[in-house]
Write a protein that holds these residues in place. Structure first.
Motif, PDB file in Angstrom:
ATOM      1  N   ALA A  63       0.831  -1.211   0.000  1.00  0.00           N
ATOM      2  CA  ALA A  63       0.000   0.000   0.000  1.00  0.00           C
ATOM      3  C   ALA A  63       0.863   1.259   0.000  1.00  0.00           C
ATOM      4  CB  ALA A  63      -0.932  -0.005   1.212  1.00  0.00           C
ATOM      5  N   ASP A  64       1.919   1.257   0.818  1.00  0.00           N
ATOM      6  CA  ASP A  64       2.782   2.440   0.914  1.00  0.00           C
ATOM      7  C   ASP A  64       3.578   2.671  -0.371  1.00  0.00           C
ATOM      8  OD1 ASP A  64       1.856   2.824   3.441  1.00  0.00           O
ATOM      9  OD2 ASP A  64       3.614   1.984   4.455  1.00  0.00           O
ATOM     10  N   SER A  68      -1.874   6.294  -3.304  1.00  0.00           N
ATOM     11  CA  SER A  68      -3.128   6.801  -3.862  1.00  0.00           C
ATOM     12  C   SER A  68      -4.036   7.064  -2.669  1.00  0.00           C
ATOM     13  CB  SER A  68      -3.773   5.793  -4.811  1.00  0.00           C
ATOM     14  OG  SER A  68      -4.243   4.663  -4.091  1.00  0.00           O
ATOM     15  N   GLU A  69      -5.165   7.653  -2.936  1.00  0.00           N
ATOM     16  CA  GLU A  69      -6.106   7.922  -1.840  1.00  0.00           C
ATOM     17  C   GLU A  69      -6.590   6.613  -1.226  1.00  0.00           C
ATOM     18  OE1 GLU A  69     -10.355  10.237  -1.071  1.00  0.00           O
ATOM     19  OE2 GLU A  69      -9.164  10.660  -2.874  1.00  0.00           O
ATOM     20  N   ALA A  70      -6.850   5.616  -2.083  1.00  0.00           N
ATOM     21  CA  ALA A  70      -7.330   4.320  -1.590  1.00  0.00           C
ATOM     22  C   ALA A  70      -6.248   3.603  -0.791  1.00  0.00           C
ATOM     23  CB  ALA A  70      -7.786   3.454  -2.756  1.00  0.00           C
ATOM     24  N   GLU A  76      -3.813   2.869   6.552  1.00  0.00           N
ATOM     25  CA  GLU A  76      -4.277   3.293   7.876  1.00  0.00           C
ATOM     26  C   GLU A  76      -5.058   2.174   8.564  1.00  0.00           C
ATOM     27  OE1 GLU A  76      -6.794   6.954   9.967  1.00  0.00           O
ATOM     28  OE2 GLU A  76      -6.566   6.871   7.791  1.00  0.00           O
ATOM     29  N   GLU A  77      -5.912   1.475   7.800  1.00  0.00           N
ATOM     30  CA  GLU A  77      -6.671   0.369   8.387  1.00  0.00           C
ATOM     31  C   GLU A  77      -5.749  -0.778   8.798  1.00  0.00           C
ATOM     32  OE1 GLU A  77      -9.794   0.510   9.256  1.00  0.00           O
ATOM     33  OE2 GLU A  77      -9.839   2.542   8.454  1.00  0.00           O
ATOM     34  N   ILE A  78      -4.700  -1.022   8.022  1.00  0.00           N
ATOM     35  CA  ILE A  78      -3.722  -2.053   8.402  1.00  0.00           C
ATOM     36  C   ILE A  78      -3.054  -1.687   9.721  1.00  0.00           C
ATOM     37  CG2 ILE A  78      -1.521  -3.136   7.765  1.00  0.00           C
ATOM     38  CD1 ILE A  78      -2.437  -2.919   4.821  1.00  0.00           C
TER      39      ILE A  78
END
Length: 258
Positions: A63-64, A68-70, A76-78
């Protein structure tokens, strides 16, 4: 218990002694079975936590590395999942803290910085200011456990502090035989009727500013672990003005002998 009485000489007494012996033996066996099962469960939880950390870390890295916005939301949820996983691990270990800590003289500043760094994205995304003051102090504690305690407190402070105007201050005051560490926020505060309930297992407030679901375990664990580490934890709060958590460290090096 039957060993505390002398052996009777009459038949009824001998029968009762035999019943007590068998009952005591059965109870001891059941206790050992329960202890073994509890230890097996704790070992499984610890193994599961260590196994789940690898895919979580990999998912966060992906993710990092794909901004992107998603992906920012996913990252953050991780982070939230990782905190719940860590909480589960420390909860499993909390019954036998005595076998898993080493009290040493430690510098408080790097400990606080480590915890704040874990929440850096929360401070940035929510535009909450962090103020660190007078932390160049030495305390006697276990680094792993005190970092967990501070992480739980800081997580709470962030969840009850408003974005944009939020400020969290971490500072100390020293007296002759003790050092107090304060984690203060200007958040929603705690209702006076609830202030002594926040350390109860399963208690959750209803005035959170963010949607992260509370477990009611964090502050319960903090108090439990503080007791094991010979620390005191307390809270001061004014509704709609803010909350201050206070951890008191004894400064005597006699703790090194524990």
């Amino acid at each position: 218990m039957h060993e505390l009485t002398s052996s009777p000489s009459f038949l009824e007494g001998k029968l009762l002694e035999e019943i007590l012996y068998e009952t005591d033996k059965s109870m001891s066996e059941h206790i050992l079975q329960y202890q073994d099962a509890l230890e097996d469960f704790k070992d499984y939880i610890e193994m599961w936590v260590h196994e789940i950390k690898t895919p979580l870390a990999a998912a966060k890295l992906i993710a990092d590395n794909n901004p992107s916005e998603a992906s920012a939301s996913i990252s953050e949820e991780i982070d939230h999942v990782q905190r719940f996983v860590e909480q589960a691990l420390f909860y499993a270990r909390s019954a036998n803290v005595e076998n898993d800590y080493i009290i040493k003289e430690l510098s408080l500043a790097p400990i606080v910085h480590n915890v704040v760094r874990k929440h850096s994205s929360d401070f940035i995304y929510r535009r909450i200011r962090i103020e660190l003051e007078d932390l160049e102090k030495s305390v006697y504690t276990d680094q792993k456990w005190i970092e967990f305690i501070l992480d739980q407190i800081l997580t709470n402070a962030l969840n009850y502090t408003p974005s944009d105007t939020g400020v969290i201050r971490i500072y100390t005051s020293q007296q002759e035989n003790q050092l107090k560490l304060y984690i203060a926020d200007n958040g929603v505060g705690i209702d006076p009727k609830d202030i002594r309930r926040i350390f109860q297992k399963g208690f959750t407030g209803n005035n959170r500013l963010h949607n992260e679901k509370a477990t009611g375990i964090g502050l319960y664990l903090c108090r439990k672990l503080c007791e094991k580490l010979y620390l005191d934890i307390d809270v001061e709060s004014v509704l709609h003005q803010g909350t201050t958590m206070i951890i008191t460290f004894p400064l005597s090096n006699l703790l090194l002998l524990k």
